[in-house]
Design an enzyme around this catalytic site. Structure first.
Site, PDB file in Angstrom:
ATOM      1  N   GLU A 102      -0.171   0.332  15.169  1.00 22.44           N
ATOM      2  CA  GLU A 102      -0.920   1.574  14.997  1.00 22.44           C
ATOM      3  C   GLU A 102      -1.909   1.800  16.131  1.00 22.44           C
ATOM      4  OE1 GLU A 102      -1.412   4.016  12.743  1.00 22.44           O
ATOM      5  OE2 GLU A 102       0.274   3.483  11.475  1.00 22.44           O
ATOM      6  N   ASP A 107       0.266  -3.214   8.785  1.00 22.45           N
ATOM      7  CA  ASP A 107      -1.188  -3.376   8.811  1.00 22.45           C
ATOM      8  C   ASP A 107      -1.478  -4.866   8.833  1.00 22.45           C
ATOM      9  OD1 ASP A 107      -2.073  -0.629   6.560  1.00 22.45           O
ATOM     10  OD2 ASP A 107      -1.659  -0.683   8.717  1.00 22.45           O
ATOM     11  N   HIS A 136       0.843  -1.200   0.000  1.00 23.11           N
ATOM     12  CA  HIS A 136       0.000   0.000   0.000  1.00 23.11           C
ATOM     13  C   HIS A 136       0.879   1.251   0.000  1.00 23.11           C
ATOM     14  CE1 HIS A 136      -3.972  -1.932   1.559  1.00 23.11           C
ATOM     15  NE2 HIS A 136      -3.914  -1.886   0.251  1.00 23.11           N
ATOM     16  N   HIS A 150      -4.448  -9.048   5.644  1.00 20.60           N
ATOM     17  CA  HIS A 150      -4.617  -7.662   5.141  1.00 20.60           C
ATOM     18  C   HIS A 150      -4.593  -7.570   3.605  1.00 20.60           C
ATOM     19  CE1 HIS A 150      -4.746  -3.380   5.233  1.00 20.60           C
ATOM     20  NE2 HIS A 150      -3.539  -3.239   4.734  1.00 20.60           N
TER      21      HIS A 150
END
Lengths: 600, 354
Positions: free
Chosen positions: A203, A178, A70, A157
């Site tokens: 996160e 992630d 990403h 993910h």
């Protein structure tokens, strides 16, 4: 105290640009190198000046690790390696290495061609950057150098996403990137073993989110698609080949089958080929179900989903089409969009974030009159919907992960510390670990307690056990030995052995003390008195009266002589070795108190 | 729209606060309960029903830890205070929510009296009249109104009997309505300190049933505000608050007798739908009824909608069938209801008019 230092880079508190510096046992590692999609200027890149004000970063970093493809995790990589300057290794998983450059190139095209920016990385830079990449397999321990090693874990993910463990000696950090704790239709769930890292970095946004159920989200999506198709409309779903397209296809196929729907579903051939290619290459990264299907038939061979031909876009009646690219900025999806936009019965469902400047971004912002090439105005009457099917963990997920890995400390990035007190308490109470929340640019130091293994020599062990006292698991046993440090090994040996190995001679240290006692009798009578006194007081010790007139208490020697000038005073000479220091001092104090008055 | 809350606390008590937050709390006896204020996703905050929205998740805005189980939870209007009650006695805890600069809900004090010890948990209601007040008590003779901020006592009930209470409510700034566990209603004028209360039982109420009460939101004209009382045996009675001895409607609802008695039984009026009420707490479903055609014949009433989501349940239903522990209506969206169950799930749903 050994310490681990963590600094999230970049200005501002918003999520959207992951880049974290970790300093562990003298090694510097950069975790992710993301781009902030919301900014057009330098704010979109992390602030590398933190590492060094000028010059290349190669000397300051031991390695860079990218968690997945990403753009908010790898978007700044070409800028970082080619424009700022870094020539060291960049680690990522195989799928990430394959897919990253495609996304970067797409993004570059949009930024430069569509938005006309000039100070941006070039296609060549992307290629040069990827040459520095070293691909890793899951659970493979990779030695970056003699001391630093890294290992990738499955994160779910997206295809190829990984969580990384960074280890130097016995200090380790796990960075989650992630991840997703629940499996979906084409990917499995994140998994890590009980590696007990000193620190887990993740996160903070996860921890404060309570996620809507997937079933619910899907049901709403299906409802929208169904409604549109029922009223004779057409549904356009622009997708990126390897994002959620596979997931949505499986979802629609199942729904169509269950509801016995007849409207055709298509996806563009470019999409199938690319997706098939990558899934074939990285089949081990998908879940069990996909792997089983793949063996029997082509993954995109669905009963209700067929290959698209551009002529079909003009067919009357309802249909659903998956087309690339995902942000409607060019190509087939834009072509189809232009044909269908004018009819309010139709619908376009944007499945993800769109970069500024793309048609996708414009229509999501509410624009309904778009300027196309040649000054043509396109009026958008079709329904515009935005759904995000990205698979992220949430509050429950992060607790599960912490439970699996058992870190000693937890660090949450991209949060405001004062706004997260409750969360911090929750993690601290539940797991009895410290929870840190640095601001961007702020360094957090975590102190670790590394255990240092020491080999003990057999001789020393035997000697200590020969003292007769049985080992008690509840009481620590005090041992004496010499610690030898050579190269990177530690050994505990007996002092004699140490002396021998070092080629030194043993020295004996002896203390002597004179105690004056008032006693007019003859020396040998004084000695007897002293002997009887000591024998009575020191019942646990071996007190002996030797034929030569001296007394021994264990290995301590006591001799009595007359004072040279005063016959009434006797001088007791007490002598002991360094090892008997304690007993020696005790004896001296005892004798200084004087002898009891009773006769021998 | 269904939402599943992923927390491992056993169950929830809920209070819809303004329309910008939901408070939930746990009721485990062993302590370690959390009180959370959740920020709903934008779709729930807006008036119109939007289509698919990128943000569909709830956010934990702030939280607190409570070592007592939370059975009663109410927001004090016009303040950022919450009041909770729960075993082992009938005292209350006051909490301050400071969502702007911190995510901690701070305990700021307790409201307690000597006769609170050993009593069942207090039922609470709040109002902001001359000052923020809380009406609380576990028995008819221990009902009090206390000013929340100063903890000053404003009213104490003078009752000769000590029946256990099941619900309390403010009808307006001067009048409190009390419902006993056995069904009797009492009105109290809080201006007259220590005035005697009058009690009216549910007409035709069978013995042995436990009752809960639901009153429409403050501000509506009393004529259109019947008081609903539901029993553990499935009877539902509507009474005019001005004539509590008479019955406006009397029906039998078809739901199983709850094993927990009337503990979790809850009946509430829809704030934006005339004559509509919801009942829950007997199993894993929530029933919605339209009371406009009801009469006093005692016949069976059919719900216009049954929400079955909690019963069809989630992955971790190892503890047996889940029980809906509480529900609340969305203050503006007419047919949107929130419900929570003993498996820790939180659902936000609406039914479609056929």
């Amino acid at each position: 105290m050994p310490e681990i230092k963590v600094t999230p880079l970049g200005a501002g508190q918003d999520v959207g640009r992951s880049c974290i510096l970790v300093s562990i046992a003298g090694k510097n590692v950069m975790l992710d190198c993301g781009m902030h999609m919301g900014y057009n200027d330098d704010r979109r890149f992390p602030d590398f000046s933190y590492i060094t004000q000028n010059g290349r970063l190669t000397d300051f970093l031991d390695c860079v690790i990218i968690s997945h493809f990403h753009l908010d995790h790898c978007g700044a990589l070409p800028y970082f390696s080619e424009m700022v300057g870094y020539d060291g290794p960049i680690y990522m998983t195989h799928p990430t290495k394959a897919i990253c450059p495609i996304l970067l190139e797409d993004y570059r095209k949009i930024t430069v061609d569509k938005k006309g920016e000039t100070n941006f990385f070039t296609s060549q830079m992307i290629k040069d950057c990827m040459k520095k990449v070293v691909a890793v397999h899951l659970h493979q321990t990779v030695q970056v150098d003699e001391e630093l090693e890294i290992k990738a874990y499955y994160a779910g993910h997206v295809l190829g996403a990984a969580m990384f463990q960074i280890k130097v000696g016995c200090e380790s950090v796990v960075y989650t990137g992630d991840y997703n704790m629940t499996p979906d239709r084409h990917l499995g769930a994140a998994w890590i073993d009980k590696c007990r890292p000193d620190l887990l970095i993740t996160e903070s946004t996860y921890a404060t989110t309570i996620r809507d159920s997937k079933r619910c989200r899907e049901r709403d999506f299906l409802k929208k698609v169904h409604e549109t198709v029922e009223r004779g409309g057409k549904v356009l779903i622009p997708v990126f080949a390897l994002g959620r397209a596979q997931e949505l296809c499986i979802l629609l196929e199942t729904f169509w089958e269950r509801m016995n729907l007849k409207a055709p579903i298509y996806f563009s051939t470019g999409l199938t080929e690319k997706a098939n290619h990558y899934y074939k290459l990285f089949i081990t990264w998908t879940n069990q179900k996909i792997r089983k299907t793949f063996v029997q038939r082509n993954m995109f061979e669905f009963k209700h989903i067929k290959a698209f031909d551009r002529a079909f876009a003009d067919n009357p009646g309802p249909m659903v089409v998956f087309a690339t690219p995902g942000m409607l900025h060019a190509g087939q999806s834009l072509q189809i969009f232009r044909k269908w936009a004018g009819n309010e019965k139709n619908m376009v469902i944007m499945p993800g974030y769109c970069v500024q400047g793309t048609v996708g971004h414009k229509i999501l912002s509410g624009q309904r009159k778009l300027e196309m090439e040649g000054r043509q105005i396109l009026e958008v009457k079709m329904q515009v919907e935005y759904m995000s099917f990205s698979a992220h963990a949430d509050a429950k997920g992060i607790m599960q992960l912490i439970r699996q890995a058992e870190p000693r400390n937890v660090l949450l990035v991209h949060g405001e510390a004062k706004k997260m007190e409750f969360l911090k308490q929750k993690i601290e109470q539940e797991f009895h670990v410290n929870c840190y929340m640095p601001a961007n640019g702020e360094t957090t130091t975590i102190f670790t307690n590394p255990s240092i293994p020491v080999d003990i020599s057999l001789g020393l062990l035997k000697r200590e056990t020969a003292t007769g006292l049985l080992p008690d698991s509840k009481k620590p046993k005090l041992m004496h030995g010499t610690l030898m440090m050579k190269d990177n090994s530690f050994r505990l040996v007996s002092p004699e052995q140490a002396l021998k190995e070092l080629g030194l001679t043993e020295h004996q240290l002896r203390f002597t003390c004179r105690v004056h006692i008032q006693d007019p009798r003859k020396e040998h009578e004084t000695v007897l008195r002293v002997y009887n006194h000591l024998k009575g007081v020191l019942k646990d010790y071996s007190v002996q009266h030797l034929p030569d007139g001296s007394i021994t208490v264990e290995s301590i020697l006591i001799q009595a002589t007359a004072h040279s000038e005063d016959q009434g005073t006797k001088v007791l000479l007490v002598s002991w070795t360094y090892q008997d220091e304690e007993l020696g001092s005790f004896l001296t104090s005892l004798l200084k108190k004087g002898l009891p008055q009773s006769t021998a | 729209m269904k939402m599943k809350m992923k927390m491992k606390i056993k169950g929830k008590n809920m209070q819809r606060r303004c329309f910008s937050g939901v408070c939930v709390a746990g009721y485990e006896d062993s302590g370690g309960n959390e009180i959370l204020q959740l920020l709903p996703p934008p779709t729930l905050q807006a008036k119109e029903t939007q289509g698919l929205c990128p943000e569909r998740d709830f956010k934990v805005e702030c939280g607190a830890f409570s070592n007592r189980p939370v059975y009663g939870l109410k927001h004090v209007p016009d303040t950022s205070l919450l009041v909770t009650s729960g075993p082992p006695d009938s005292s209350l805890r006051v909490w301050q929510v400071s969502a702007e600069d911190s995510d901690v809900i701070k305990p700021v004090g307790a409201i307690a009296a000597e006769n609170d010890a050993g009593q069942p948990w207090a039922k609470i209601a709040t109002i902001s009249a001359k000052a923020p007040w809380v009406l609380h008590g576990s028995r008819l003779d221990s009902v009090r109104v206390t000013e929340v901020e100063s903890r000053k006592n404003v009213y104490t009930a003078a009752s000769r009997t000590s029946e256990e209470l099941s619900d309390v409510a403010f009808l307006d700034r001067n009048t409190a309505l009390l419902c006993c566990a056995e069904g009797q209603l009492s009105l109290a004028d809080v201006r007259q300190a220590q005035a005697p209360l009058e009690a009216a039982s549910v007409p035709w109420a069978p013995c042995g049933e436990r009752w809960r009460m639901g009153v429409a939101a403050q501000g509506s004209d009393p004529g259109s505000r019947p008081v609903a009382r539901v029993s553990s045996g499935g009877h539902l009675s509507l009474t005019d608050v001005r004539k509590t001895s008479e019955s406006l409607a009397w029906v039998k609802c078809r739901f199983p007798r709850p094993s927990s008695g009337a503990e979790f039984l809850r009946v509430s009026w829809a704030p934006a739908l005339q004559g509509c009420l919801a009942v829950s707490g007997f199993d894993g479903t929530v029933h919605v009824y339209d009371t406009q055609r009801w009469d006093s014949s005692g016949r069976e009433a059919e719900p216009i909608f049954i929400h079955k989501g909690h019963a069809l349940g989630g992955a971790d239903s190892g503890d047996g069938p889940s029980l809906v522990t509480t529900h609340a209506w969305h203050p503006q969206k007419p047919r949107t209801v929130l419900s929570a169950a003993s498996d820790g799930s939180l659902h936000v749903w609406e039914w479609v008019r056929p």
